[in-house]
Design a protein around this motif. Structure first.
Motif: not given
Length: 54
Positions: A7, A9, A12
């Motif tokens: 994912f 950061w 998301d």
């Protein structure tokens, strides 16, 4: 051992196969670790923008 889904950061959102990303930091805590990944073309701008007076 499988790493699982990666994912971004910043937004998301999952980083899918073929998308380019950069590794911002690698944190090694105890036996585990954490890698921060960010899309090269992230769909979301950073939530914090520092503005200074002139």
């Amino acid at each position: 051992m499988s790493e699982g889904t990666r994912f971004c950061w910043r937004c998301d959102e999952p980083i899918t196969a073929g998308q380019k990303f950069t590794t911002a930091a690698k944190v090694s805590i105890s036996a585990g670790g954490y890698v921060i990944r960010i899309h090269e073309k992230c769909p979301k701008a950073p939530s914090y923008v520092r503005r200074t007076t002139r």
